[in-house]
Scaffold this active site. Structure first.
Site, mmCIF file in Angstrom:
data_model
loop_
_atom_site.group_PDB
_atom_site.id
_atom_site.type_symbol
_atom_site.label_atom_id
_atom_site.label_comp_id
_atom_site.label_asym_id
_atom_site.label_seq_id
_atom_site.Cartn_x
_atom_site.Cartn_y
_atom_site.Cartn_z
ATOM 1 N N SER A 124 0.799 -1.223 0.000
ATOM 2 C CA SER A 124 0.000 0.000 0.000
ATOM 3 C C SER A 124 0.830 1.271 0.000
ATOM 4 O O SER A 124 0.390 2.303 -0.526
ATOM 5 C CB SER A 124 -0.932 0.020 1.217
ATOM 6 O OG SER A 124 -1.893 -1.005 1.138
ATOM 7 N N ASP A 338 -8.933 -4.363 3.298
ATOM 8 C CA ASP A 338 -7.615 -4.994 3.241
ATOM 9 C C ASP A 338 -7.373 -5.883 4.450
ATOM 10 O O ASP A 338 -6.898 -7.027 4.319
ATOM 11 C CB ASP A 338 -6.561 -3.890 3.165
ATOM 12 C CG ASP A 338 -5.140 -4.404 3.179
ATOM 13 O OD1 ASP A 338 -4.716 -4.996 2.174
ATOM 14 O OD2 ASP A 338 -4.441 -4.209 4.192
ATOM 15 N N ASP A 379 -5.882 0.421 -4.217
ATOM 16 C CA ASP A 379 -4.426 0.508 -4.316
ATOM 17 C C ASP A 379 -3.814 -0.798 -4.809
ATOM 18 O O ASP A 379 -2.792 -0.804 -5.484
ATOM 19 C CB ASP A 379 -3.820 0.927 -2.977
ATOM 20 C CG ASP A 379 -4.359 0.109 -1.798
ATOM 21 O OD1 ASP A 379 -5.288 -0.697 -1.986
ATOM 22 O OD2 ASP A 379 -3.849 0.298 -0.672
ATOM 23 N N HIS A 380 -4.467 -1.896 -4.504
ATOM 24 C CA HIS A 380 -3.975 -3.209 -4.912
ATOM 25 C C HIS A 380 -5.088 -4.225 -4.726
ATOM 26 O O HIS A 380 -6.161 -3.911 -4.215
ATOM 27 C CB HIS A 380 -2.748 -3.620 -4.087
ATOM 28 C CG HIS A 380 -2.999 -3.618 -2.607
ATOM 29 N ND1 HIS A 380 -3.733 -4.598 -1.970
ATOM 30 C CD2 HIS A 380 -2.644 -2.736 -1.640
ATOM 31 C CE1 HIS A 380 -3.813 -4.334 -0.684
ATOM 32 N NE2 HIS A 380 -3.175 -3.207 -0.454
#
Length: 501
Positions: A124, A338, A379-380
């Site tokens: 991140s 997350d 972000d991912h």
């Protein structure tokens, strides 16, 4: 309010959001096989697509953006996105697949590559740095260039990267951060701190080399940021422990400084620590630090009446930022999507994503998109998979019910050749990993909030995924998003929109 500058795009928006009614209270997951039946006829399916084809493309807005809202669903990869759509729809009594998440109604979208300069599967810190600085960097580093070495203070000197918040503050815009994670965590910290190590959240984590070379911890950098000309108006989230000395309960600071006291000693700076204070505060002026948990905010289901949620904080932040005549820049992070994934809990991750859906829905009915660039992305990704052959409307968290040879839903869960049941969402790795022989999934246990979906590779914490993530956008210059883009290009669209260069 929603404004896409085109009558036809508004018609499309209304068509897409028919099933996206905002609900005030998150509900419990479905606990049995799907009972809802789809009665959509072939003609209705066809006409839905025909209506889309007849709508003209939205008119590109090339005005300068007065406001910017960047929303990050931390770890909200494509599979999470799809599963959240179905999950949220099922909470409203729908089959789920036909539901539309609020941000899916935005007229522009793209796929975003997420790699760091040194990692194929990113973290991140590096990804958020790319989003807000326009430069890719190493994993674990916050708004410093990849010329630096991770965890080495001396190598990072003079390598700081300017962010989109720096640009906004130079334009005399108000700036704000809202997160369900610690405000010193990687995603929010990238906007105000510069550090070769994301874990330096308070001074207790600084190595001797960093102390000798003058690097400051992230919490201290926030206080120092507020002492300059460019200051945040709002920062809401968790992480109180990194602002308090070890002499205080749960405090982490070994320098024995009380940074909350330092914050309040600054002119017109105010501290909030619970939901009631947030609701009672006069947010028409001043600078506001909200520390609503010692670490991250609790997950949705674990919050008490004293802890605000993502929507509460977003509403409060906007009530402060909107008073700035020159406009504002706001970053909103659903940070615990997350964390739910890292814990191997699909339930926790999807509940956090559902809260994000509701928050964006409120925003779309509040802000003026003719002057506000709104971006929703991740972000991912994570290693969550959505697979098997579950019937339409299969409970997103339940075991798989398949169809018979005539396409009718079975009345009992699908049994594998190993004699056991399985769920349609699973992880590639993580704490839910199983050994041969794979244990069967109990249909009722799978629906419990604390259940860990089965995984292949045993790890203490499930990892990120390396695939592209989705981006949705509307507002000034949002039409620049499309196709497959590098993550750091997002910054350059935001910069262009704010400056209209």
């Amino acid at each position: 309010m929603r404004n896409f500058k085109s009558k036809s795009s508004v018609v499309l928006l209304l068509a897409l959001t028919t099933l996206t009614a905002c609900h005030s209270e998150l509900q419990k997951p479905l606990t049995q096989a799907p009972a809802v039946k789809d009665t959509t006829s072939s003609a209705q399916w066809f006409n839905q697509g025909k209506q889309l084809a007849q709508n003209a493309a939205p008119v590109a807005n090339t005005q300068t953006a007065k406001n910017l809202i960047l929303i990050v669903g931390d770890g909200m990869g494509i599979t999470t996105h799809t599963a959240a759509r179905i999950f949220a729809g099922q909470q409203q009594g729908l089959l789920g697949e036909e539901y539309t998440l609020s941000f899916e109604t935005l007229p522009y979208s793209a796929l975003i590559k997420t790699y760091n300069t040194d990692q194929q599967t990113p973290d991140s810190a590096g990804t958020m740095t790319a989003l807000v600085s326009g430069v890719k960097t190493r994993a674990g580093m916050l708004s410093v260039s990849s010329d630096a070495e991770r965890g080495h203070c001396g190598s990072s000197q003079g390598k700081s990267l300017a962010t989109v918040f720096d640009l906004a503050e130079q334009q005399n815009k108000a700036t704000g951060i809202v997160t369900t994670a610690r405000i010193t965590h990687a995603t929010p910290a990238a906007l105000y701190a510069h550090s070769p190590e994301r874990n330096w959240e308070s001074d207790n984590m600084l190595p001797e080399e960093a102390r000798k070379n003058g690097c400051l911890d992230i919490a201290q950098q926030l206080i120092n940021h507020q002492q300059g000309k460019q200051r945040l108006e709002v920062i809401f989230g968790g992480g109180q422990r990194h602002f308090l000395p070890t002499s205080e309960p749960a405090g982490k600071r070994t320098d024995q400084q009380n940074l909350t006291a330092q914050w309040q000693s600054l002119p017109d700076h105010h501290l909030l620590t619970n939901k009631q204070q947030l609701q009672d505060a006069d947010l028409t002026h001043g600078h506001w630090l909200g520390l609503f948990a010692n670490s991250h905010l609790p997950y949705v289901d674990q919050r008490d009446k004293h802890t605000p949620g993502l929507l509460d904080m977003t509403q409060a932040a906007l009530s402060r930022l909107k008073h700035q005549p020159q406009g504002y820049a706001l970053m909103i992070e659903a940070g615990r999507i997350d964390h739910g994934h890292h814990a191997g809990s699909g339930y926790k991750a999807l509940r956090e994503a559902e809260e994000l859906d509701q928050t964006v829905n409120w925003l779309l009915n509040t802000i003026d998109l003719s002057e506000t660039l709104l971006i929703v992305t991740a972000d991912h990704s994570h290693t969550l998979t959505l697979a098997g052959y579950p019937t339409r409307g299969n409970p997103m968290l339940g075991v798989v019910f398949s169809n018979d040879d005539q396409g009718r839903p079975e009345t009992k869960p699908y049994k594998l050749t190993d004699g056991g049941y399985y769920t349609s969402i699973n992880y590639r790795n993580g704490p839910g990993a199983v050994a041969l022989q794979r244990p069967s999934v109990d249909p009722q246990q799978a629906l419990q909030p604390e259940y860990l979906q089965q995984a292949l590779v045993p790890l203490e914490s499930e990892t990120h995924g390396g695939e592209d993530v989705a981006l949705y956008a509307a507002g000034p210059w949002a039409h620049l998003f499309g196709g497959t883009m590098e993550q750091h290009w997002v910054y350059h669209v935001m910069r262009h929109a704010l400056l209209a260069e």
